[in-house]
Design a protein around this motif. Structure first.
Motif, PDB file in Angstrom:
ATOM      1  N   GLU A  30       1.914   1.380   0.686  1.00 43.87           N
ATOM      2  CA  GLU A  30       1.633   0.708  -0.587  1.00 43.87           C
ATOM      3  C   GLU A  30       0.154   0.558  -0.870  1.00 43.87           C
ATOM      4  O   GLU A  30      -0.688   0.688   0.017  1.00 43.87           O
ATOM      5  N   GLY A  31      -0.131   0.293  -2.116  1.00 45.55           N
ATOM      6  CA  GLY A  31      -1.514   0.089  -2.519  1.00 45.55           C
ATOM      7  C   GLY A  31      -1.679   0.413  -3.992  1.00 45.55           C
ATOM      8  O   GLY A  31      -0.922   1.202  -4.556  1.00 45.55           O
ATOM      9  N   SER A  32      -2.684  -0.207  -4.598  1.00 44.96           N
ATOM     10  CA  SER A  32      -2.869  -0.009  -6.046  1.00 44.96           C
ATOM     11  C   SER A  32      -3.274   1.426  -6.349  1.00 44.96           C
ATOM     12  O   SER A  32      -3.101   1.904  -7.456  1.00 44.96           O
ATOM     13  N   ILE A  62       1.249  10.806   7.118  1.00 42.74           N
ATOM     14  CA  ILE A  62       0.937  10.164   5.831  1.00 42.74           C
ATOM     15  C   ILE A  62      -0.495   9.610   5.864  1.00 42.74           C
ATOM     16  O   ILE A  62      -1.291   9.822   4.949  1.00 42.74           O
ATOM     17  N   ASP A  63      -0.820   8.919   6.957  1.00 41.56           N
ATOM     18  CA  ASP A  63      -2.172   8.336   7.043  1.00 41.56           C
ATOM     19  C   ASP A  63      -3.243   9.423   6.986  1.00 41.56           C
ATOM     20  O   ASP A  63      -4.324   9.238   6.433  1.00 41.56           O
ATOM     21  N   PHE A  76      -8.626   9.558   2.868  1.00 40.66           N
ATOM     22  CA  PHE A  76      -9.709   9.192   1.954  1.00 40.66           C
ATOM     23  C   PHE A  76      -9.366   7.894   1.199  1.00 40.66           C
ATOM     24  O   PHE A  76     -10.133   6.940   1.200  1.00 40.66           O
ATOM     25  N   GLU A  77      -8.183   7.856   0.589  1.00 41.76           N
ATOM     26  CA  GLU A  77      -7.763   6.674  -0.175  1.00 41.76           C
ATOM     27  C   GLU A  77      -7.687   5.436   0.724  1.00 41.76           C
ATOM     28  O   GLU A  77      -8.009   4.331   0.296  1.00 41.76           O
ATOM     29  N   ILE A  78      -7.292   5.657   1.994  1.00 43.14           N
ATOM     30  CA  ILE A  78      -7.179   4.508   2.918  1.00 43.14           C
ATOM     31  C   ILE A  78      -8.573   3.963   3.237  1.00 43.14           C
ATOM     32  O   ILE A  78      -8.814   2.757   3.206  1.00 43.14           O
ATOM     33  N   THR A  79      -9.533   4.884   3.494  1.00 46.11           N
ATOM     34  CA  THR A  79     -10.894   4.397   3.816  1.00 46.11           C
ATOM     35  C   THR A  79     -11.528   3.717   2.589  1.00 46.11           C
ATOM     36  O   THR A  79     -12.350   2.829   2.727  1.00 46.11           O
ATOM     37  N   ILE A 113      -5.405   2.366  -0.748  1.00 44.42           N
ATOM     38  CA  ILE A 113      -4.034   2.399  -0.227  1.00 44.42           C
ATOM     39  C   ILE A 113      -4.076   1.863   1.201  1.00 44.42           C
ATOM     40  O   ILE A 113      -5.060   2.082   1.924  1.00 44.42           O
ATOM     41  N   ASN A 114      -3.024   1.157   1.614  1.00 41.16           N
ATOM     42  CA  ASN A 114      -2.966   0.658   3.000  1.00 41.16           C
ATOM     43  C   ASN A 114      -2.359   1.710   3.914  1.00 41.16           C
ATOM     44  O   ASN A 114      -1.631   2.584   3.442  1.00 41.16           O
ATOM     45  N   GLN A 115      -2.660   1.563   5.177  1.00 40.43           N
ATOM     46  CA  GLN A 115      -2.021   2.474   6.147  1.00 40.43           C
ATOM     47  C   GLN A 115      -0.503   2.317   6.090  1.00 40.43           C
ATOM     48  O   GLN A 115      -0.005   1.239   5.764  1.00 40.43           O
TER      49      GLN A 115
END
Ligand code: ASP
Length: 574
Positions: A316-318, A369-370, A375-378, A382-384
């Motif tokens: 999840e994540g915006s 997935i991670d 990039f989006e996670i760092t 987006i969360n892991q």
């Protein structure tokens, strides 16, 4: 022509093969029979591979003994020596392969197939000889010469064109009334021996049925059809008489083990009906799978299937809201790594996506997935991915669900009343299947509650636990005993007393206590009474529709009410 497939349990030993012979004797049609390996033999062969050929003497001996038992008991004396030398020759070849694996400490796909297909080579050859000796007009058809696979997108799939031509050509040449072929076996595009996947003999039979224009396919196994739920878990489950192809596909995908999932596709194309029959109870109706709506009953839900050992991956994540191509990246990354997704849910807010996978794939799925969204996670957009394990997936299936309102309402109500929390839900637009994810500990309770809701509306089991059996409690038990039948007929409640405790002894178990004999059973119980243990045992049973009755004058027992009510989900109603 009819195609009959006999699974591993139907050809497990000489006794079961005798039943197969009786079934063949009762058939007047021209038959093509497909056999699996003798029950459990493919697992033994797989074990040899897992051990990389080391210390496999015991397993080889077991394989030999299993086949010798059939030869000794079913073959004529004349035929025994040639069958025994055939067996010896094949086992020597196997031993050589295992020695080679053990020396080089490596197993290739080609070797795996060679080893695993030996079970079907042995079973079909031995049964062929035995049937010949019994004067059946029979021919042997070698599946590796007619069923071919090819590679497609890195996967091995059926080569329909080549298989269709080869099967038709070969069958045109055979004139006997009975033909036997090994299941599971095929050849790959390099003409090397290969297989159709574990459980693949059903698929072999379906391929033969399709390309021989069979009028039907019969799958002979050790149960009397596809059941409304797993009968090992739901005691009241019953065989389903008729299923549509689509219902059967949904049920087999969701864990109904009776039919191997890919089997139905070739049959749908030619509209060939499938009958699931019990080799050990050949007169039972079994299940008929076809597209004939005429045969269909009124049931809305046809079956309840489930898969255990499921994990969900929450992501999840915006950063994913309204981003086109997000799902493509998400699922493509899983597909490249051959991770099978069992269920998908995404709320319309698009803030999160949740998938269910086999627990063995959960860690790889998270990693994949991670990595894809590194990039989006760092960037903290987006969360892991988060893994939640120890879950199971339950699906209720029925073609007619789409024309009926309130099915999901009944599902949620049934589970809610029994304190089963639903972790994720999916319902396809076809409305043929509603799938839910729940905690694995609640699987049995959920399956039984749902079965009761959709199949046993007439009689509901109520599980009764009674503490205090002096004057009042004793009379209560007597009253239950006397009025049980009346309550079942008039109130549609089946009272089952599963627990009784007095101040000295207690009895609690999943099976009903014999109310004619409860006093002796209680006095002779080896478990000393203790209100906390009584409560713990009741709660550990985790049964639906449970009632706790306190007939004591004790001040202590009421202290246990809170724990019980909380667990049974009544507490918030107080
Ligand atoms: N013998 C194979 C297996 O056990 C194929 C089959 O029986 O369907 O998987």
């Amino acid at each position: 022509m009819k195609v009959l497939k006999f699974g591993g349990t139907s050809v497990a030993d000489s006794k079961s093969i005798n039943k197969v012979v009786a079934i063949l004797n009762n058939n007047d049609d021209n038959l093509l029979i497909i056999v699996s390996a003798f029950g459990g033999v493919t697992n033994l062969l797989q074990e040899c591979i897992n051990l990389k050929g080391k210390s496999t003497e015991g397993i080889l001996k077991e394989i030999e003994t299993r086949h010798l038992e059939v030869i000794d008991n079913l073959s004529s004396l004349d035929g025994q020596s040639s069958l025994k030398s055939f067996l010896k020759e094949k086992l020597n070849e196997l031993e050589d392969i295992l020695d080679a694996i053990s020396t080089i400490d490596e197993v290739t796909q080609k070797i795996i197939s060679k080893v695993l297909t030996l079970g079907e080579i042995l079973s079909s050859s031995i049964i062929y000889e035995i049937l010949k000796q019994k004067r059946f007009d029979i021919s042997y058809l070698d599946s590796k010469e007619v069923i071919y696979s090819k590679s497609f997108n890195n996967n091995e799939v059926l080569d329909n064109d080549r298989s269709s031509i080869s099967i038709k050509n070969k069958l045109d040449l055979i004139k006997s009334k009975l033909i036997i072929a090994p299941g599971y076996i095929c050849s790959n595009e390099n003409n090397e021996i290969s297989n159709l996947g574990r459980g693949g003999s059903d698929y072999s039979a379906a391929i033969f049925a399709k390309y021989s224009n069979a009028k039907s396919l019969e799958i002979w196994t050790d149960v009397s059809g596809v059941y409304s739920a797993n009968p090992k878990i739901v005691k009241k489950a019953l065989p389903i008489e008729y299923l549509s192809y689509k219902e059967a596909m949904e049920l087999s995908f969701f864990g109904a083990k009776v039919i191997y999932f890919p089997t139905l596709q070739p049959l749908i194309e030619e509209n060939i009906p499938v009958y699931i029959k019990n080799t050990f109870k050949p007169n039972d109706n079994g299940t008929c799978i076809s597209n004939s709506t005429k045969l269909d009953g009124d049931e809305i839900v046809k079956g309840i299937s489930h898969i255990e050992d499921i994990s969900i991956i929450n992501f999840e994540g915006s950063g994913m809201v309204g981003v086109p191509g997000f799902s493509k990246r998400f699922f493509e990354s899983l597909s490249i790594h051959k991770i099978n997704v069992v269920m998908i849910t995404q709320a319309s807010s698009e803030f999160s996506i949740c998938i269910a996978v086999d627990s063995n794939d959960a860690i790889s799925a998270k990693k994949v997935i991670d990595k894809e969204f590194e990039f989006e996670i760092t960037q903290n957009r987006i969360n892991q991915a988060q893994i939640e394990s120890n879950l199971s997936n339950i699906a209720i299936v029925g073609d007619k669900m789409k024309s009926k309102k309130g099915v999901s309402g009944r599902l949620f109500n049934s589970l809610g009343q029994n304190n089963v929390n639903i972790r994720a839900i999916a319902q396809g637009a076809s409305e043929r299947n509603i799938s839910i994810i729940i905690d694995e500990v609640n699987t049995k309770k959920a399956l039984n509650s749902l079965h009761e809701t959709f199949f046993e509306e007439n009689l509901k089991d109520v599980h009764v636990f009674i503490t205090g059996v002096g004057n009042v409690g004793g009379f209560l038990i007597e009253q239950i005993k006397i009025q049980r039948e009346f309550i079942a007929t008039n109130l549609k409640l089946n009272l089952k007393v599963l627990g009784i405790s007095n101040s000295k002894k207690m009895l609690v178990s999943e099976s009903e206590i014999d109310l004619d004999n409860w006093k002796d059973l209680l006095n002779n119980s080896i478990i000393n009474a203790d209100s906390e243990t009584f409560q713990k045992r009741i709660l550990d049973l985790n049964l639906r529709n449970s009632l706790f009755v306190d007939n004591t004058a004790s001040d202590l027992i009421p202290n246990t009410y809170r724990g019980i009510l909380k667990k049974w989900n009544w507490y918030h109603n107080l």
